[in-house]
Design a protein around this motif. Structure first.
Motif, PDB file in Angstrom:
ATOM      1  N   ILE A 255      12.017   4.102   7.451  1.00 18.26           N
ATOM      2  CA  ILE A 255      10.832   3.585   8.137  1.00 18.26           C
ATOM      3  C   ILE A 255       9.646   4.330   7.533  1.00 18.26           C
ATOM      4  O   ILE A 255       9.657   5.567   7.463  1.00 18.26           O
ATOM      5  N   VAL A 256       8.670   3.555   7.068  1.00 11.83           N
ATOM      6  CA  VAL A 256       7.493   4.151   6.423  1.00 11.83           C
ATOM      7  C   VAL A 256       6.248   3.849   7.250  1.00 11.83           C
ATOM      8  O   VAL A 256       6.095   2.731   7.770  1.00 11.83           O
ATOM      9  N   GLU A 257       5.394   4.855   7.369  1.00 13.08           N
ATOM     10  CA  GLU A 257       4.116   4.676   8.049  1.00 13.08           C
ATOM     11  C   GLU A 257       3.057   4.504   6.959  1.00 13.08           C
ATOM     12  O   GLU A 257       2.793   5.448   6.202  1.00 13.08           O
TER      13      GLU A 257
ATOM     14  N   GLY B 271       0.814  -1.214   0.000  1.00 14.60           N
ATOM     15  CA  GLY B 271       0.000   0.000   0.000  1.00 14.60           C
ATOM     16  C   GLY B 271       0.842   1.256   0.000  1.00 14.60           C
ATOM     17  O   GLY B 271       2.055   1.221  -0.227  1.00 14.60           O
ATOM     18  N   GLU B 272       0.159   2.358   0.244  1.00 19.02           N
ATOM     19  CA  GLU B 272       0.821   3.665   0.264  1.00 19.02           C
ATOM     20  C   GLU B 272       0.986   4.151   1.698  1.00 19.02           C
ATOM     21  O   GLU B 272       0.297   3.708   2.606  1.00 19.02           O
ATOM     22  N   GLY B 273       1.904   5.112   1.829  1.00 19.15           N
ATOM     23  CA  GLY B 273       2.124   5.691   3.147  1.00 19.15           C
ATOM     24  C   GLY B 273       3.076   6.864   3.034  1.00 19.15           C
ATOM     25  O   GLY B 273       3.263   7.418   1.939  1.00 19.15           O
ATOM     26  N   LYS B 274       3.691   7.233   4.166  1.00 14.22           N
ATOM     27  CA  LYS B 274       4.640   8.356   4.124  1.00 14.22           C
ATOM     28  C   LYS B 274       5.919   8.003   4.874  1.00 14.22           C
ATOM     29  O   LYS B 274       5.903   7.181   5.804  1.00 14.22           O
ATOM     30  N   VAL B 275       6.999   8.640   4.446  1.00 11.92           N
ATOM     31  CA  VAL B 275       8.304   8.394   5.060  1.00 11.92           C
ATOM     32  C   VAL B 275       8.323   9.018   6.455  1.00 11.92           C
ATOM     33  O   VAL B 275       8.095  10.221   6.608  1.00 11.92           O
TER      34      VAL B 275
ATOM     35  N   ALA C 288       6.734  -0.041   8.584  1.00 17.40           N
ATOM     36  CA  ALA C 288       7.676  -1.043   8.088  1.00 17.40           C
ATOM     37  C   ALA C 288       9.017  -0.385   7.800  1.00 17.40           C
ATOM     38  O   ALA C 288       9.086   0.777   7.391  1.00 17.40           O
ATOM     39  N   THR C 289      10.073  -1.150   8.024  1.00 17.18           N
ATOM     40  CA  THR C 289      11.434  -0.737   7.664  1.00 17.18           C
ATOM     41  C   THR C 289      11.760  -1.370   6.315  1.00 17.18           C
ATOM     42  O   THR C 289      11.384  -2.513   6.065  1.00 17.18           O
TER      43      THR C 289
END
Lengths: 393, 112
Positions: free
Chosen positions: B65-67, B39-43, B74-75
């Motif tokens: 690390i992304v949220e 999926g998508e997320g932000k740094v 996740a790393t």
């Protein structure tokens, strides 16, 4: 629970050693035992702190090997492995043995011989603490975790590269007064940060962390002798009492923490140690914190309760944590400059604080130090042991 | 060839976890279903590692690390020439390490 006192302290010079792991541990242990001058008292139990002997030195069952070298038969003996917090963990085990009545005299020896392997191998050895599937496979190392932590900390709290450099400069200056330190080198803001050649002399390791933000890879050992308060008094020793010990754990993968800038295990471990000692952070005169990376000294000084969250770098900049300041941190030079032989570090922090509380720390003495605090930080904060030592008149 | 990355979802309470644990941190349950991490997320944060670990021959290794929008973090490796905290990224799966002739697949984040 019986009261426990430290009656002997010793260490080797940290750095690069040609001796074997057992030889450097023996050297530190003999110094601590000579300092303790036990007379007719025998060592009942030996705790050895070490992280990597099986991998780095191809030796196992090192507690038995150390007893054999020191002729301490038939003392009980075992090794304690708790990553870079092995030292304080072994100390905690020694404390428990005496407090419970299981032993009267305990030798705690921490040691690591890391320079037996090359830097790549040493970095991989330390990286093997990270989560195997969620971190390690991506090339995560401890500097990488510290680099990501630092970037977030800078973004949120206004810590700058200059603040990080100030930690290194302070700890290098302190180490110049410590004959046991690995690094004896004065450094300046110009040399490591602002001069054009700084990019060459102080290259990035895991940005924003540079070479001088990271501790060196060291060989070394440190040892302590513990006993009951009664025996310590009978031997006529200055009483350095173990006031409190705290320990706490946190998630293995750093990204799982609700707020990855919080070192919750440091906070909880510190609160536990202070509660046990019956004093608070405001009562501490000197501290040794686990500055494997410069940011960690700042962050731990906040989590331990010495400064509010996000303000540790201001206290540093104002000189509060320098020798001569209100709360000197890492008078020994810290991991940054004294060195970081991982299994030895937690014991070496307490050796330094024992000397500080006895008034025997030479040019780096914190005048009138009565209460001391140590933070030994394992993994990237997933297992932390803190200790409060108190001098009694 | 396994080219997906999985966490778990607790069958008892629905809590999503990455990486997997033997005991659910929310309800103490022991029964899980695999949960694809995608999926998508932000740094949240990132670093360029110049002191390279074993198995890498690069100038540097960019990690983050992304949220994710699901709330999970996740790393992984960040494949972006202009990284920034807060920047939108999405997950892809690629070879993140080659060790002893074996390819290891894992998360690589790319800009949206």
């Amino acid at each position: 629970m019986r009261e426990v006192a430290i009656i002997g302290a010793g260490m080797t010079k940290f750095g690069r050693s040609d001796l074997s792991l057992i030889e450097i541990m023996s050297e530190a242990a003999i110094r601590a035992l000579e300092d303790a001058a036990l007379g007719d008292q025998k060592v009942d139990s030996v705790y050895v702190a070490n992280m990597g002997a099986a991998r780095l030195n191809r030796q196992t069952a090192i507690a038995s090997a150390l007893v054999d070298q020191l002729n301490l038969f038939p003392a009980m003996a075992e090794a304690v492995e708790n990553g870079p917090a092995s030292g304080a963990s072994a100390f905690k085990n020694g404390f428990q043995a005496i407090a419970s009545g299981m032993a009267d005299v305990v030798l705690v020896t921490g040691g690591e011989r890391m320079r037996e392997v090359n830097n790549l191998e040493a970095t991989d050895f330390v990286a093997s603490m990270s989560h195997p599937q969620a971190e390690y496979i991506y090339g995560v190392t401890l500097p990488a975790l510290a680099g990501m932590f630092t970037r977030l900390y800078m973004d949120r709290y206004g810590v700058t590269a200059k603040h990080l450099a100030l930690v290194a400069i302070k700890n290098h200056a302190n180490a110049l007064k410590n004959p046991y330190a690995h690094i004896h080198q004065a450094i300046t803001i110009e040399g490591i940060l602002t001069a054009p050649e700084a990019v060459v002399n102080n290259p990035y390791i895991a940005d924003p962390l540079r070479l001088y933000d990271c501790c060196p890879v060291s060989d070394g050992a440190a040892a302590l002798v513990l006993t009951t308060r009664e025996i310590a008094e009978k031997l006529g020793k200055p009483i350095v009492k173990v006031g409190g010990i705290g320990q706490a754990t946190d998630t293995h993968a750093v990204h799982e923490r609700p707020d990855p800038t919080e070192l919750t295990a440091v906070k909880i471990a510190a609160q536990k140690a202070f509660q046990m000692a019956g004093i608070g952070p405001q009562d501490i005169d000197v501290a040794e914190l686990h500055d494997a990376f410069t940011i960690l000294e700042i962050a731990e000084s906040e989590e331990a309760g010495f400064f509010p969250k996000g303000e540790g770098h201001n206290a540093l900049e104002q000189g509060v944590t320098s020798l001569g300041g209100k709360l000197p941190i890492n008078p020994s030079g810290g991991l940054k400059a004294k060195g970081h032989p991982v299994g030895a570090t937690g014991v070496a922090q307490l050796v330094e604080l024992t000397w500080q509380l006895r008034g025997a720390a030479g040019d780096r003495q914190v005048e009138g130090a009565k209460n001391a605090f140590a933070c030994n930080f394992g993994g990237f904060g997933n297992n932390v042991v803190t200790t409060v030592l108190m001098r009694e008149e | 060839m396994e080219e997906k990355v999985y966490g778990v979802q607790c069958k008892t309470c629905g809590k999503e976890t990455y990486p997997a644990h033997a005991v659910c941190p929310n309800c103490g349950g022991h029964d899980f279903e695999p949960l694809e991490i995608t999926g998508e997320g932000k740094v949240l944060t990132y670093t360029d590692v110049y002191a390279l670990p074993l198995d890498y021959a690069l100038r540097y290794l960019r990690l983050a690390i992304v949220e994710l929008d699901s709330g999970l973090r996740a790393t992984g490796q960040l494949v972006d020439d202009d990284p920034k905290i807060g920047k939108r990224v999405r997950t892809t799966v690629g070879v993140v390490r080659e060790t002893g002739g074996r390819k290891i697949y894992g998360l690589q984040f790319v800009p949206v």
